[in-house]
Design a protein around this motif. Structure first.
Motif, short mmCIF file in Angstrom:
data_model
loop_
_atom_site.label_atom_id
_atom_site.label_comp_id
_atom_site.label_asym_id
_atom_site.label_seq_id
_atom_site.Cartn_x
_atom_site.Cartn_y
_atom_site.Cartn_z
N GLY A 386 0.76 -1.27 0.02
CA GLY A 386 -0.09 0.04 -0.01
C GLY A 386 0.87 1.29 -0.03
N LEU A 387 0.17 2.24 0.30
CA LEU A 387 -1.27 2.69 0.76
C LEU A 387 -2.02 2.09 -0.45
CD1 LEU A 387 -0.63 5.88 2.74
CD2 LEU A 387 -0.35 3.39 3.56
N GLY A 388 -3.35 2.05 0.04
CA GLY A 388 -4.17 1.85 -0.89
C GLY A 388 -4.97 3.27 -1.31
N PRO A 389 -5.95 3.16 -2.23
CA PRO A 389 -6.73 4.38 -2.47
C PRO A 389 -7.49 4.93 -1.28
CG PRO A 389 -7.39 2.77 -4.14
CD PRO A 389 -6.72 2.08 -2.75
N ARG A 390 -7.79 6.05 -1.40
CA ARG A 390 -8.40 6.95 -0.22
C ARG A 390 -9.87 6.40 0.05
NH1 ARG A 390 -9.03 13.19 -1.35
NH2 ARG A 390 -9.83 12.29 -3.37
N VAL A 391 -10.11 6.44 1.27
CA VAL A 391 -11.42 6.13 1.51
C VAL A 391 -11.88 7.00 2.71
CG1 VAL A 391 -11.09 3.51 1.21
CG2 VAL A 391 -10.42 4.49 3.73
N PRO A 392 -13.49 6.99 2.92
CA PRO A 392 -13.88 8.30 3.68
C PRO A 392 -13.23 7.99 5.10
CG PRO A 392 -15.68 7.49 2.47
CD PRO A 392 -14.41 6.53 2.06
N MET A 393 -12.95 8.98 5.95
CA MET A 393 -12.98 9.01 7.19
C MET A 393 -13.84 10.20 8.11
SD MET A 393 -11.94 8.27 10.45
CE MET A 393 -10.53 7.27 10.73
N LEU A 394 -14.54 9.92 8.85
CA LEU A 394 -15.15 11.10 9.57
C LEU A 394 -14.86 10.82 11.35
CD1 LEU A 394 -18.43 10.60 8.03
CD2 LEU A 394 -17.14 12.61 7.84
N VAL A 395 -14.23 12.11 11.93
CA VAL A 395 -13.98 12.13 13.16
C VAL A 395 -15.00 12.79 13.92
CG1 VAL A 395 -12.07 12.83 14.73
CG2 VAL A 395 -11.51 12.15 12.35
N VAL A 396 -15.83 11.95 14.56
CA VAL A 396 -16.97 12.49 15.21
C VAL A 396 -16.89 12.45 16.80
CG1 VAL A 396 -19.56 12.06 15.49
CG2 VAL A 396 -18.33 11.49 13.26
N SER A 397 -16.78 13.81 17.29
CA SER A 397 -16.59 13.77 18.67
C SER A 397 -16.80 15.28 18.89
CB SER A 397 -14.97 13.52 18.94
OG SER A 397 -14.17 14.59 18.57
N PRO A 398 -16.73 15.56 20.55
CA PRO A 398 -17.04 16.76 20.83
C PRO A 398 -15.66 17.80 20.60
CG PRO A 398 -17.52 15.53 22.72
CD PRO A 398 -16.69 14.56 21.51
N TRP A 399 -14.67 17.08 20.18
CA TRP A 399 -13.13 18.05 19.85
C TRP A 399 -13.14 18.02 18.21
CZ3 TRP A 399 -13.66 13.54 22.76
CH2 TRP A 399 -13.48 13.94 24.25
N SER A 400 -14.22 17.64 17.58
CA SER A 400 -14.03 17.76 15.98
C SER A 400 -15.15 18.25 15.26
CB SER A 400 -13.66 16.45 15.57
OG SER A 400 -14.70 15.32 15.85
N THR A 401 -15.86 19.25 15.87
CA THR A 401 -17.15 19.73 15.58
C THR A 401 -16.86 20.89 14.52
OG1 THR A 401 -17.38 20.99 17.62
CG2 THR A 401 -18.75 19.09 17.34
N GLY A 402 -17.68 21.56 13.90
CA GLY A 402 -17.59 22.60 12.95
C GLY A 402 -17.25 22.48 11.67
N GLY A 403 -17.49 21.19 11.28
CA GLY A 403 -17.23 21.08 9.61
C GLY A 403 -15.79 21.03 9.24
N ARG A 404 -14.89 20.65 9.78
CA ARG A 404 -13.50 21.05 9.52
C ARG A 404 -13.00 19.79 8.39
NH1 ARG A 404 -12.13 22.83 15.69
NH2 ARG A 404 -12.82 24.94 15.44
N VAL A 405 -11.93 20.25 7.73
CA VAL A 405 -11.29 19.27 7.00
C VAL A 405 -9.64 18.95 7.70
CG1 VAL A 405 -10.36 18.82 4.89
CG2 VAL A 405 -12.19 19.70 4.91
N CYS A 406 -9.34 17.95 7.72
CA CYS A 406 -7.91 17.65 8.07
C CYS A 406 -7.50 16.73 6.91
CB CYS A 406 -7.82 16.53 9.24
SG CYS A 406 -6.34 16.38 9.89
#
Length: 680
Positions: A386-406
């Motif tokens: 690898g690495l392989g192709p991109r796949v979705p990752m959503l970080v859902v938590s009280p420390w990752s609110t606000g519709g941001r991008v990493c």
């Protein structure tokens, strides 16, 4: 097959599923403030990992505002000279397309080939131009916000990672072995290396065993199906609405298979709900949350119908994710200390336009300043795992609110490394190369502050399966008149990244161009390099944090021209065009974090003065014309748009000298995403 009526489905849900209840519970996930004790990673007391199945990033989020999707301004160029979107099928090009169907998020879109051989065939030694022959034209199908509104709403409410890759160019099981053990037995021990879904029984040490030894609590949440043993197919059963679809890959290890009731490996990995006898799929998870028993680390394995594995509808998975959030937010105090990581084990056969980072297989294919042991399979013409192709990752938590991008590069081993960072339990199976190239997910969190504004969130109650049947494939037909898809316009908040990258060119002699790669930041990177003089031989260069290395590229022997492109993380791009016949002007780039400026060091090794023009593609900055005397240098500082720059440097003397320079200056502060994304 056991019939499933509406009452039975609600019983499996184990909770009220009215529109108001779902909307309220999911909105609560974004509205509950974080429990802030230390203002650091130590505030995370529970890590929950939900790994769904077989979707690529572009397939789900290529049209999403502010991510590196279909509006990427500098895509990789294929050997034929066209952008990566134009995938040839042997007779014509197939472009990304949205299938012409109603209720697309509930369609049973066909499952595509997604094994080791066909995925490496699509990758084609980095040429990345064999997707359609290897996967069929359906590989180019994508979904939009109208099709999967819940997934897009989650990305609008929390943090989406747009550089998260699956770990291996291949199928589910080896990717999940990376998720649960840090590798797929690459060293040949314990039954590895495993390249497919063999499930033969393995014996190397898994990460949950290391957690157990360190006293960190853990658990697998799943339905037992017809039993989590060989007779019960380890949870993979004919009834797609029960069981775990075989996605608890710990059960393919002998130490779990032979574990007895009452032992940690049995009680934490081979138990769960019993939907066949009346349990709701979320009963155990919700009960543990409400009773204060949620472990420090948990993994969730969904039944087949809700896993999002084609041909199962994406929105069946949306319903399931909503129920998981409903359970985790049943006690707001628990949720205030919990991080939910939602990702996908591999991309199925769906196309993604970003060529994944990978180590070089030989000196002819590039170089690595990091040890690549354990990253190449085979001895003659070895292939990267690898690495392989991109796949979705959503970080859902009280420390990752606000519709941001990493936009830091991650893979499944990043999940383990996040747990490492929080609980201090090391995983030795993760290779040095992956540790250099992939982050540990901490950059996807903001422990200093949070945004508890709640966006509009769609109801998922309409995604409950209407029946209990399996359905035939929906095979979409590409449009007769293809066109590039349009990405939603606008930007998002962008989290700070540990990158400070460089790739500077120098004509190193008649007929040759040298490119010097460097990483001056806290993270290493892999650069993908193409040369017009060698279109079928892309190269890859891995630079460790604080390291540097060089590569030399031959010019076209017919006329001495060169055209070399370099792609790196987060939109980093360099294109060097000219004639390698004699010394002349050159441009080297430095990032100045203070003031988010780009410093251009302009040199002139020619025997006469040259005039260089610097055009800025962002912000409407007027072009600068600079005279550099023979044998001299000058420094020119260029402003950026919130750190983003897209510069073109040309010479008035002609000769085809062009330097295209794009990227982002990191300051350690939240900025915005690339303003060029989403432009037509």
């Amino acid at each position: 097959m056991t019939p499933l009526n509406r009452r039975r489905f609600l019983q499996l849900a184990g909770a009220t599923t009215s529109a108001s209840a779902l909307t309220t519970s999911i909105a609560r996930a974004a509205g509950i403030p974080a429990h802030r004790r230390a203002g650091s990673l130590q505030d995370v007391e529970h890590i929950v990992v939900l790994t769904q199945e077989n979707r690529s990033f572009d397939h789900y989020f290529g049209t999403l505002r502010g991510v590196r999707g279909f509006g990427d301004p500098h895509p990789v160029t294929l050997p034929g000279g066209k952008p990566v979107w134009y995938q040839p099928d042997g007779a014509k090009d197939v472009l990304p397309f949205r299938p012409a169907a109603d209720d697309l998020g509930l369609k049973f879109i066909q499952d595509l080939a997604h094994g080791w051989s066909d995925t490496h065939a699509a990758w084609n030694q980095g040429c990345y131009d064999r997707w359609v022959p290897a996967k069929t034209a359906t590989t180019m199908a994508y979904l939009t916000r109208d099709d999967i509104p819940f997934h897009h709403a989650l990305a609008d409410a929390f943090t989406v990672c747009d550089a998260y890759h699956c770990s291996l160019m291949g199928s589910t099981d080896p990717n999940r072995y990376y998720l649960w053990t840090g590798y797929t037995g690459n060293d040949g021990k314990g039954g590895g290396p495993v390249l497919g879904n063999d499930e033969a029984g393995y014996s190397w040490t898994t990460y949950p065993e290391r957690l157990e030894q360190a006293g960190v609590s853990w658990k697998i949440y799943q339905d037992v199906g017809d039993g989590l043993d060989a007779a019960g197919s380890w949870g993979w059963i004919d009834d797609a609405y029960r069981g775990n679809y075989g996605d608890n890959s710990l059960l393919y290890f002998d130490q779990y298979r032979t574990a007895a009731p009452g032992t940690p490996l049995y009680d934490r990995a081979r138990t769960g709900t019993d939907a066949k006898n009346g349990d709701g799929l979320f009963d155990v998870l919700k009960a543990d949350v409400q009773a204060g028993r949620l472990p420090q680390v948990s993994w969730i394995a969904a039944p087949e119908a809700f896993s999002e594995h084609p041909n199962w509808p994406a929105n069946y998975g949306a319903w399931y994710i909503a129920q998981v959030l409903d359970a985790l937010t049943a006690d707001p105090d628990v949720w205030s200390r919990t991080a939910l990581l939602i990702t996908y084990d591999e991309n199925d056969g769906f196309f993604d336009h970003v060529v994944p980072p990978h180590p070089p297989s030989s000196s002819a294919q590039g170089a690595s300043g990091v040890d690549v042991t354990g990253e190449l399979y085979g001895t003659e013409a070895p292939l990267p795992y690898g690495l392989g192709p991109r796949v979705p990752m959503l970080v859902v938590s009280p420390w990752s609110t606000g519709g941001r991008v990493c936009s830091q590069v991650f893979d499944h081993t990043s999940v383990i490394r996040f747990i490492e960072q929080r609980f201090g339990v090391a995983e030795p199976n993760i290779s040095p190369w992956r540790r250099a190239v992939c982050g540990d997910l901490t950059s996807a969190f903001d422990f200093a502050g949070s945004d508890t504004a709640v966006p509009a969130l769609p109801d998922t109650s309409g995604y409950r399966p209407a029946d209990h049947d399996r359905h035939d494939d929906y095979v979409p037909t590409p449009p007769a008149d293809p066109a590039l898809p349009r990405q939603e316009s606008g930007t998002r908040p962008a989290l700070p990244l540990p990158y400070d990258l460089a790739a500077d060119a120098t004509v190193s002699g008649p007929g040759a161009l040298r490119v010097d790669f460097a990483s001056r930041g806290a993270a290493g990177a892999a650069f993908h390099v193409t040369s017009a003089a060698e279109p079928d031989a892309p190269r890859t260069y891995t630079v460790a944090a604080g390291g540097q290395l060089s590569g030399t590229f031959a010019a076209d022997p017919r006329d001495g021209t060169y055209d070399v492109s370099v792609h790196g993380p987060n939109g980093f791009w360099r294109q060097f065009t000219g004639v390698a016949t004699e010394a002349g002007p050159e441009v080297h780039v430095r990032h100045r974090a203070q003031g988010t400026q780009v410093e251009l060091v302009l040199t002139n090794d020619a025997g006469r003065a040259v005039e260089l023009t610097v055009d800025q593609g962002h912000g409407g900055v007027r072009a600068a014309r600079l005279r550099v005397a023979a044998g001299r240098r000058t420094v020119h500082t260029v402003p950026t748009t919130d750190g983003w720059y897209d510069l073109t440097v040309t010479s008035a003397d002609g000769g085809g000298f062009v330097r295209r320079l794009a990227g982002h200056v990191e300051t350690g502060r939240i900025s915005t995403t690339d303003p060029a994304l989403g432009r037509s």
